[in-house]
Each structure stands twice: as structure tokens, then as C-alpha cells.
Design an enzyme around this catalytic site. Structure first.
Site, short mmCIF file in Angstrom:
data_model
loop_
_atom_site.label_atom_id
_atom_site.label_comp_id
_atom_site.label_asym_id
_atom_site.label_seq_id
_atom_site.Cartn_x
_atom_site.Cartn_y
_atom_site.Cartn_z
N SER A 244 -33.18 88.12 -70.72
CA SER A 244 -32.99 86.71 -70.41
C SER A 244 -32.08 86.05 -71.43
CB SER A 244 -34.33 85.96 -70.40
OG SER A 244 -35.00 86.12 -69.19
N ASN B 112 -36.72 93.70 -68.24
CA ASN B 112 -37.33 94.14 -69.50
C ASN B 112 -38.30 95.29 -69.29
OD1 ASN B 112 -35.97 92.04 -70.76
ND2 ASN B 112 -37.67 90.62 -70.48
N HIS C 148 -38.40 78.28 -71.09
CA HIS C 148 -37.47 79.38 -70.89
C HIS C 148 -36.08 78.91 -70.50
CE1 HIS C 148 -35.88 83.05 -68.83
NE2 HIS C 148 -36.57 83.68 -69.75
N ASP D 228 -33.73 78.19 -63.41
CA ASP D 228 -34.78 78.69 -64.28
C ASP D 228 -36.00 77.79 -64.17
OD1 ASP D 228 -36.08 79.72 -66.83
OD2 ASP D 228 -34.16 80.75 -67.00
#
Length: 339
Positions: free
Chosen positions: A312, A242, A148, A102
Site C-alpha cells: 500500500s 502482502n 490508511h 481508499d
């Protein structure tokens, strides 16, 4: 490699990186070197190393003010009954190594420090087998300039009621910069490191969570990497995207037939409107499963906590459940863990 090594001496090639995971070499080269490479019989093709945004802004749409007053167990942890596994069965992920790839992880966050595999409370910590940074501004210790990766890792293993498998140990690869973007070659390098952290396959994780992707479900640039991870026995999971609610909106790499995609649900077990739907353009139904991904509270850099929404947030729930299963029965295969 010999041609590129020579080109580096004359400043015609830079940032050369060998990628055995997909039998390629990444490099920044001038036109003459590019043409020389293209003329070689042992070069199948040359692709542009794309720099792309991999973290969808929708994934942080519910960002709220930092807060540190955690509940004993967050709603999403109770929803999947992970807390019951801890209390009734005494299983919290002990003996399992998990990883994410990530924007990095704030390893000194109080919910994550003790579970970091490289952490040594009695002396110098060893990051060699537990942290990798593929970006040009690579740091030798885990950090997260975007937030994130710290949030998703908290849902995976965080203490204080935010993580599904708080007894597991974590490692991480940073392949996205402080904007949530990265080159394809950074991600290939991250996959490669996960297969053999610090060059040692015995250090590889049991479970691997990925909360990133792009909206092009036809993109197969990482298919060989996913196949290699499956062959290595590393249970790997991807957020579905998304771009919902339209049919066929699943993103890549979740759309790849060999990948395991995770969609998002809310506190009422309803599919989140933003959660990308299948089927995959390659045939399989996607997502493979769904998990809590709306208004999920987890760790954030600086020792605070925030609420985010997105697939996520859902992917580390499923990866965490896999960690609990493998903690209870280490001999489980990928197929048995998934299905």
C-alpha cells in the site's frame, strides 16, 4: 431500473445504484424482486454484492507512535530521487491532478490541505469535483476514519518531504469504511466517479493510485473498471498485495492483466518479505515494478505522522513518479508512462 423504482415504492428494494462503468445496477432487494429480475431477458446475471476486507492488516504492521518531527526529505523520497527531480529540473507535479480511492483522506492535514483541489483559502471550499463518498454514512467533505487513505495520499503529494509529487493537486474517493472494508458496489461507484468527478469527465484525474486489494488473484470483478480507466487515459496503479513471499501470491486487482501492480522494497532495495509475488494467474509477470514500502513515514489523521509498511505504501510512490513525468510532458500516453 423501472422495476427497481417500482419496488422501492413498496419497500421491496433499497440502495439502488446505477453503475454505467460496468453496465450493472446494484440494489438490496427482497426474494420476489430478485426472482423477477432474474427472469428478465435483459439481465445477463446476478451476483452477490460482497462486503469484504480490502485493507490487509499487514499493511499497518509497523504502526508506531504519532510523530510530527519530519525530516527535510524522507528516506523513501530520496531513494527514488524525487527530490532531485524537484531541485535539478524544477518539476514537482504542477499541473497534474492525482487521485486515490481508499478509506478517505483527512483534507485538513497540514501536509495535504493546500494541495487539495477543492480547497479555497479565500472562501468556501468546493468538494463537488474533488471528493466522493460511496459509503452509506457519506460525508460531504473529505475525512478518514481509518487512516490508511490519508497515509497513502501523503506519500503521493504530501508537503514537508513526505510526498513524491507535492506540486500536484489531489482528489479522492472513499469506498472503504472505518474498518477498511467495503461492498464491491461501493468500489465500482468509486471507479465510476473517478472517470467523471461530479458527473464531469473533464474533471477526471491524470493519475490514480489504489492501495487496496484481496488475496484472491483470480478475482476479476473489477476488470471492466480497469479497462475503462485505461481507455479513458487515466494512469492507474495498484498495490500488489502482502501475501508474499510465495510464488503466485499476487492479489487482485493488481493481478488483472490490464492492471499495473506495485511491489514493496526496503531501504536497501531488497524485496520486502511480505510483498506478493507473481506471476499473475492470467499470465503477466507481477508486480510490474516495485518501490519503497517498508517503514514509510507519512501523514495520518489529526495532523500527525506515522510509519507504515506494505505494498500500500509502495503504490503511491509509483503513481507519484507518473505525476512527475506527466508534469514534465503532459502528452505522455499510459503506455509511455508505464514502460
Amino acid at each position: 431500473r423501472a422495476l427497481l423504482d417500482q419496488a422501492q415504492l413498496t419497500d421491496r428494494a433499497h440502495e439502488v445504484r446505477s453503475l454505467w462503468i460496468n453496465n450493472s445496477v446494484a440494489a438490496r432487494v427482497d426474494r420476489s424482486t430478485l426472482l423477477a429480475l432474474a427472469a428478465r431477458d435483459d439481465v445477463t446475471r446476478i451476483d452477490l454484492d460482497q462486503y469484504r476486507k480490502w485493507i490487509d492488516d499487514a499493511q499497518v504492521s509497523n504502526n508506531q507512535s504519532p510523530t510530527s518531527n519530519l525530516q527535510s526529505v524522507e528516506w523513501n523520497i530520496a531513494k527514488i530521487r524525487a527530490d532531485q527531480v524537484w531541485s535539478a529540473l524544477g518539476i514537482s507535479g504542477t499541473g497534474v491532478i492525482v487521485a486515490n480511492m481508499d478509506t478517505g483522506v483527512d483534507w485538513q492535514h497540514p501536509a495535504l490541505l493546500a494541495s487539495y483541489r477543492g480547497y479555497n483559502p479565500k472562501g468556501l471550499s468546493n468538494h463537488l469535483f474533488s471528493w466522493f463518498d460511496a459509503t452509506p454514512d457519506a460525508d460531504q467533505y473529505p475525512y478518514d476514519g481509518y487512516g490508511h487513505g490519508t497515509h497513502t495520499m501523503g506519500t503521493l503529494v504530501g508537503s514537508g518531504g513526505i510526498g513524491v509529487a507535492p506540486g500536484a493537486k489531489w482528489i479522492a474517493a472513499r469506498v472503504l469504511d472505518n474498518t477498511g472494508s467495503g461492498y464491491d458496489s461501493w468500489i465500482h461507484a468509486g471507479f465510476q466517479w473517478i472517470m467523471a468527478p461530479g458527473g464531469d469527465p473533464s474533471q477526471a484525474p491524470n493519475v490514480f493510485s489504489n492501495s487496496w486489494g484481496n488475496s484472491n488473484g483470480y478475482d476479476q470483478v473489477f476488470r471492466n473498471d480497469v479497462i475503462a480507466l485505461n481507455a479513458a487515459g487515466i494512469a492507474t496503479f495498484f498495490s500488489n498485495g502482502n501475501s508474499g513471499p510465495n510464488t503466485g501470491s499476487v492479489g487482485s486487482p493488481a493481478s488483472i492483466a490490464e492492471a499495473f501492480g506495485v511491489g514493496a522494497t526496503d531501504a536497501n532495495d531488497l524485496i520486502a518479505l511480505f510483498s506478493s509475488r507473481g506471476p499473475s494467474p492470467f499470465g503477466p509477470i507481477k508486480p510490474d515494478v516495485s518501490a519503497p514500502g517498508v517503514n514509510v513515514r507519512s501523514s495520518f489523521p489529526g495532523g500527525v505522522y506515522r510509519r507504515f509498511s506494505g505494498t500500500s505504501m509502495a503504490a503511491p510512490h509509483v503513481a507519484g513518479v507518473a505525476a512527475l513525468m506527466l508534469s514534465a510532458m503532459p502528452s505522455l500516453t499510459i503506455t509511455s508512462t508505464r514502460y
